[in-house]
Each structure stands twice: as C-alpha cells, then as structure tokens.
Scaffold this active site. Structure first.
Site, PDB file in Angstrom:
ATOM      1  N   ALA A 130       0.818  -1.216   0.000  1.00  0.00           N
ATOM      2  CA  ALA A 130       0.000   0.000   0.000  1.00  0.00           C
ATOM      3  C   ALA A 130       0.850   1.264   0.000  1.00  0.00           C
ATOM      4  O   ALA A 130       0.303   2.361   0.124  1.00  0.00           O
ATOM      5  CB  ALA A 130      -0.921  -0.018   1.213  1.00  0.00           C
ATOM      6  N   ASN A 198       1.346  -2.016   8.212  1.00  0.00           N
ATOM      7  CA  ASN A 198       2.343  -2.886   7.584  1.00  0.00           C
ATOM      8  C   ASN A 198       3.257  -2.051   6.695  1.00  0.00           C
ATOM      9  O   ASN A 198       4.426  -2.395   6.473  1.00  0.00           O
ATOM     10  CB  ASN A 198       1.645  -3.942   6.724  1.00  0.00           C
ATOM     11  CG  ASN A 198       0.911  -4.949   7.578  1.00  0.00           C
ATOM     12  OD1 ASN A 198       1.531  -5.821   8.165  1.00  0.00           O
ATOM     13  ND2 ASN A 198      -0.399  -4.809   7.670  1.00  0.00           N
ATOM     14  N   HIS A 228      -0.577   8.367   3.387  1.00  0.00           N
ATOM     15  CA  HIS A 228       0.775   8.169   3.909  1.00  0.00           C
ATOM     16  C   HIS A 228       1.711   9.195   3.272  1.00  0.00           C
ATOM     17  O   HIS A 228       1.704   9.360   2.049  1.00  0.00           O
ATOM     18  CB  HIS A 228       1.296   6.771   3.565  1.00  0.00           C
ATOM     19  CG  HIS A 228       0.361   5.666   3.956  1.00  0.00           C
ATOM     20  ND1 HIS A 228       0.071   5.337   5.259  1.00  0.00           N
ATOM     21  CD2 HIS A 228      -0.349   4.793   3.195  1.00  0.00           C
ATOM     22  CE1 HIS A 228      -0.765   4.314   5.277  1.00  0.00           C
ATOM     23  NE2 HIS A 228      -1.042   3.970   4.045  1.00  0.00           N
TER      24      HIS A 228
HETATM   25  N1  NAI Z   1       2.046  -4.741   3.209  1.00  0.00           N
HETATM   26  C1  NAI Z   1       1.005  -3.953   2.954  1.00  0.00           C
HETATM   27  O1  NAI Z   1       1.142  -2.903   2.312  1.00  0.00           O
HETATM   28  C2  NAI Z   1      -0.344  -4.333   3.453  1.00  0.00           C
HETATM   29  C3  NAI Z   1      -0.515  -5.473   4.197  1.00  0.00           C
HETATM   30  N2  NAI Z   1      -1.759  -5.855   4.633  1.00  0.00           N
HETATM   31  C4  NAI Z   1      -1.833  -7.090   5.423  1.00  0.00           C
HETATM   32  O2  NAI Z   1      -2.096  -8.169   4.532  1.00  0.00           O
HETATM   33  C5  NAI Z   1      -2.814  -9.200   5.223  1.00  0.00           C
HETATM   34  C6  NAI Z   1      -4.096  -9.532   4.450  1.00  0.00           C
HETATM   35  O3  NAI Z   1      -4.894  -8.372   4.322  1.00  0.00           O
HETATM   36  P1  NAI Z   1      -6.417  -8.447   3.823  1.00  0.00           P
HETATM   37  O4  NAI Z   1      -6.519  -9.330   2.648  1.00  0.00           O
HETATM   38  O5  NAI Z   1      -6.917  -7.068   3.747  1.00  0.00           O
HETATM   39  O6  NAI Z   1      -7.081  -9.172   5.077  1.00  0.00           O
HETATM   40  P2  NAI Z   1      -8.512  -9.904   5.181  1.00  0.00           P
HETATM   41  O7  NAI Z   1      -8.869  -9.883   6.625  1.00  0.00           O
HETATM   42  O8  NAI Z   1      -9.459  -9.357   4.198  1.00  0.00           O
HETATM   43  O9  NAI Z   1      -8.165 -11.412   4.739  1.00  0.00           O
HETATM   44  C7  NAI Z   1      -7.456 -12.322   5.517  1.00  0.00           C
HETATM   45  C8  NAI Z   1      -8.016 -13.699   5.202  1.00  0.00           C
HETATM   46  O10 NAI Z   1      -7.257 -14.705   5.871  1.00  0.00           O
HETATM   47  C9  NAI Z   1      -8.171 -15.718   6.276  1.00  0.00           C
HETATM   48  N3  NAI Z   1      -7.612 -16.551   7.350  1.00  0.00           N
HETATM   49  C10 NAI Z   1      -7.778 -16.432   8.690  1.00  0.00           C
HETATM   50  N4  NAI Z   1      -7.144 -17.432   9.342  1.00  0.00           N
HETATM   51  C11 NAI Z   1      -6.559 -18.197   8.388  1.00  0.00           C
HETATM   52  C12 NAI Z   1      -5.799 -19.382   8.415  1.00  0.00           C
HETATM   53  N5  NAI Z   1      -5.502 -19.981   9.574  1.00  0.00           N
HETATM   54  N6  NAI Z   1      -5.366 -19.914   7.243  1.00  0.00           N
HETATM   55  C13 NAI Z   1      -5.653 -19.319   6.069  1.00  0.00           C
HETATM   56  N7  NAI Z   1      -6.401 -18.181   5.972  1.00  0.00           N
HETATM   57  C14 NAI Z   1      -6.848 -17.629   7.117  1.00  0.00           C
HETATM   58  C15 NAI Z   1      -9.406 -14.957   6.727  1.00  0.00           C
HETATM   59  O11 NAI Z   1     -10.522 -15.795   6.734  1.00  0.00           O
HETATM   60  C16 NAI Z   1      -9.476 -13.874   5.652  1.00  0.00           C
HETATM   61  O12 NAI Z   1     -10.253 -14.302   4.566  1.00  0.00           O
HETATM   62  C17 NAI Z   1      -3.097  -8.659   6.630  1.00  0.00           C
HETATM   63  O13 NAI Z   1      -2.104  -9.102   7.538  1.00  0.00           O
HETATM   64  C18 NAI Z   1      -2.955  -7.148   6.436  1.00  0.00           C
HETATM   65  O14 NAI Z   1      -2.634  -6.489   7.633  1.00  0.00           O
HETATM   66  C19 NAI Z   1      -2.869  -5.128   4.315  1.00  0.00           C
HETATM   67  C20 NAI Z   1      -2.741  -3.984   3.583  1.00  0.00           C
HETATM   68  C21 NAI Z   1      -1.474  -3.455   3.136  1.00  0.00           C
HETATM   69  O1  OAA Z   2      -0.219  -0.873   5.931  1.00  0.00           O
HETATM   70  C1  OAA Z   2      -1.353  -1.385   6.011  1.00  0.00           C
HETATM   71  O2  OAA Z   2      -1.596  -2.393   6.681  1.00  0.00           O
HETATM   72  C2  OAA Z   2      -2.492  -0.823   5.218  1.00  0.00           C
HETATM   73  C3  OAA Z   2      -2.400   0.588   4.874  1.00  0.00           C
HETATM   74  O3  OAA Z   2      -1.852   1.422   5.556  1.00  0.00           O
HETATM   75  C4  OAA Z   2      -3.042   0.988   3.644  1.00  0.00           C
HETATM   76  O4  OAA Z   2      -3.688   0.148   2.980  1.00  0.00           O
HETATM   77  O5  OAA Z   2      -2.909   2.156   3.246  1.00  0.00           O
END
Ligand code: NAI
Ligand code: OAA
Length: 276
Positions: A130, A198, A228
């Site tokens: 992001a 993150n 950001h």
């Molecule tokens: N690096 C970056 O820029 C960003 C990182 N993230 C991170 O990425 C990750 C995913 O984000 P989103 O898709 O928005 O989250 P989300 O909450 O929409 O999806 C996570 C999924 O993982 C599933 N899950 C839960 N326990 C599980 C297990 N034991 N095994 C397999 N799947 C399982 C959930 O049911 C859910 O469908 C989060 O940790 C979030 O904080 C999010 C946004 C930006």
């Molecule tokens: O870093 C994250 O987990 C998500 C975040 O800030 C964004 O989506 O802008």
C-alpha cells in the site's frame, strides 16, 4: 471456467494463503492468467466459504492445508492474519521456496525467518504493497540515509480495534478533529498496530531499519482515504512521497495493495523489468 495450475508445466506455481480482500483479487487475476504463473492452490480458514466463492467466480483450484503448501507451490502469497505468518513461511522456506509477505508488521520481530530462507535457499519478498517509492528508498540505502520519517492519516474506522488503542483506552469513535494516536519507531508501531501500518514495517526494511524509521499515526475524521507521507534525507537525494489509498471493503487495507502484489508477481517472470 478458468483452469488453474494446469496451463503450463514450465510456469511458476503460485499459492494464496488467506482468501480475504487481497487474496481474492490476486486469485482472480492469476486465474485469468499472468504470463509464466499459474494459480496452484489456496489455503484458507473457512473452506466452505472459499469453495462457494471459487465456484461463483468460476475458478478451479485446490484448497489445501498450510503444511501442504510446499507440495503444491513454488511461491506463496501470504495475505492472511499476521499471527499465522510463521506457519505459512516456515514450511515454504525450509523447502527452499519463496513467500511474498504482506503481513510485514509480523516479519519485523522475526529475523529468524530471513535466516531460514538464507539457510535453505528460500526467499522472502515484501512488495511495496500500500506504499510508494521503495525503488528510491532502496537505491538511497545503497548510499547513506540519515532519516526516514512517515506520517499516516487514516479514517478512524481504519484504526479501530488496534491493540495499542485498546490497551491504552484510546477511543477513535466520534472524533471531530484529527487525533495523533501514536508517535515512535516503525518497530513499536508494527507491534502496536499490526494490521494497520504494515506499510511502515515494509518501508523500514527497504531503508534504514525498524528502529531508525519513525512514524506518526493520526486518526482523522476529515480523510476518507488511507494517507501516507514519507520524507527521506540521504546523501544522494532528499525526497518526499505521498499516497492516498482508497480503502477496500476491508477499511484497513487500501485497494492498491492487491494490485501491488499482482505487479510484483508479473515482474517475477517478465522479460522486461522496470524499476529497481
Ligand atoms: N504490506 C502492505 O502494504 C499491506 C498489508 N496488509 C496485510 O495483509 C494481510 C491480508 O490483508 P487483507 O486481505 O486485507 O485481510 P482480510 O482480513 O481481508 O483477509 C485475511 C483472510 O485470511 C483468512 N484466514 C484467517 N485465518 C486463516 C488461516 N488460519 N489460514 C488461512 N487463511 C486464514 C481470513 O478468513 C481472511 O479471509 C493482513 O495481515 C494485512 O494487515 C494489508 C494492507 C497493506
Ligand atoms: O499498511 C497497512 O496495513 C495498510 C495501509 O496502511 C493501507 O492500505 O494504506
């Protein structure tokens, strides 16, 4: 119906761990086709829900257990809750394979996973996600960076429920003006807001590390996007970057995140690579 994982014996087999906001978008794109890549497997918590979604989207793909990922995939996109990072990374890295990590906050306290990758010839890839500008930050890090400062402003519901707010009884409900809820290092921010920033964890890994990278986090009722701003001072350049992310259905996660994953995956096999 798109057939996943059978199109090309030469292709890199990609699995998705976590079929949420990011996982669904990436799975759909892989099923539609990305050159040299195939959707090989998905691991998820709720199998029935995942199966129903896959059927609705017309995607054929096996649902497998976490431990079985190395049998099915060369690379796993980790887009699951932070607390299962180890369970996803360890088997893949021990098998000398790649993991694209989105839960960058959970990676900061786990340098042992990088050691594991090094020991077995595996690789952890942290996409820009992001955020913005990791090309310039990592280029500047080849010289000397003196500071990396970030300011994040999110709509209050993009921060609600974070462990730091709960532990310190900071309410972001009903705010009428912006409230600075945290100021400190990327390392402390990642522990305090593991599902919300993150971005700063990843930025710190691209630049000068989690202890010297700083962040202010604001809950701001006046913004509708996850905003950001980054300021970098280095001996090669000074630069400021900013991005305003449209939240996805998950208010914590900007829509651009899944697109960053797709771009990073595409780059893995592309004959033309642009950017550092
Ligand atoms: N690096 C970056 O820029 C960003 C990182 N993230 C991170 O990425 C990750 C995913 O984000 P989103 O898709 O928005 O989250 P989300 O909450 O929409 O999806 C996570 C999924 O993982 C599933 N899950 C839960 N326990 C599980 C297990 N034991 N095994 C397999 N799947 C399982 C959930 O049911 C859910 O469908 C989060 O940790 C979030 O904080 C999010 C946004 C930006
Ligand atoms: O870093 C994250 O987990 C998500 C975040 O800030 C964004 O989506 O802008």
């Amino acid at each position: 119906m798109s057939a996943a994982g059978v199109s090309n014996l030469q292709s890199k087999r990609v699995a998705i761990a976590g079929l949420g906001e990011i996982g669904r978008t990436v799975a759909n794109k892989l099923a539609q086709g990305l050159p040299g890549l195939s959707l090989a497997a998905i691991t998820t918590r709720d199998q029935a829900k995942a199966r129903a979604w896959l059927d609705r989207e017309g995607i054929v793909c096996p649902l497998v257990a976490l431990d079985d990922l190395p049998d099915h995939a060369d690379l796993v996109v980790e887009c699951a809750p932070a607390d299962i990072l180890d369970q996803i990374c360890r088997p893949m890295l021990t098998a000398g394979k790649q993991v694209m990590v989105l839960s960058a906050s959970a990676l900061l306290p786990r340098p042992d996973l990088v050691d594991l990758a090094r020991a077995h010839g595996g690789q952890i890839i942290v996409p820009t996600g992001a955020l913005i500008g990791f090309d310039a930050v990592s280029a500047a890090a080849e010289g000397t960076i003196s500071s990396v400062q970030m300011v994040t402003r999110k709509p209050p519901n993009g921060l609600a429920g974070a462990p730091y707010l709960v532990a310190n009884r900071i309410s972001v409900e009903g705010l009428t003006s912006a409230l600075c809820v945290f100021k400190g290092s990327a390392r402390d921010a990642a522990a305090a807001f593991p599902a919300n920033v993150n971005v700063v964890a990843a930025l710190s890994l691209a630049g000068i590390g989690p202890d010297r990278t700083t962040i202010e986090i604001w809950a701001d009722p006046a913004v509708t996007r996850n905003c950001h701003q980054i300021r970098v001072e280095a001996d090669s350049a000074s630069f400021t970057m900013s991005i305003e992310n449209v939240p996805s259905e998950n208010p914590r996660t900007g829509r651009i995140t899944a697109l960053s994953v797709i771009a990073a995956l595409r780059k893995l096999t592309s004959p033309l690579q642009v950017g550092t």
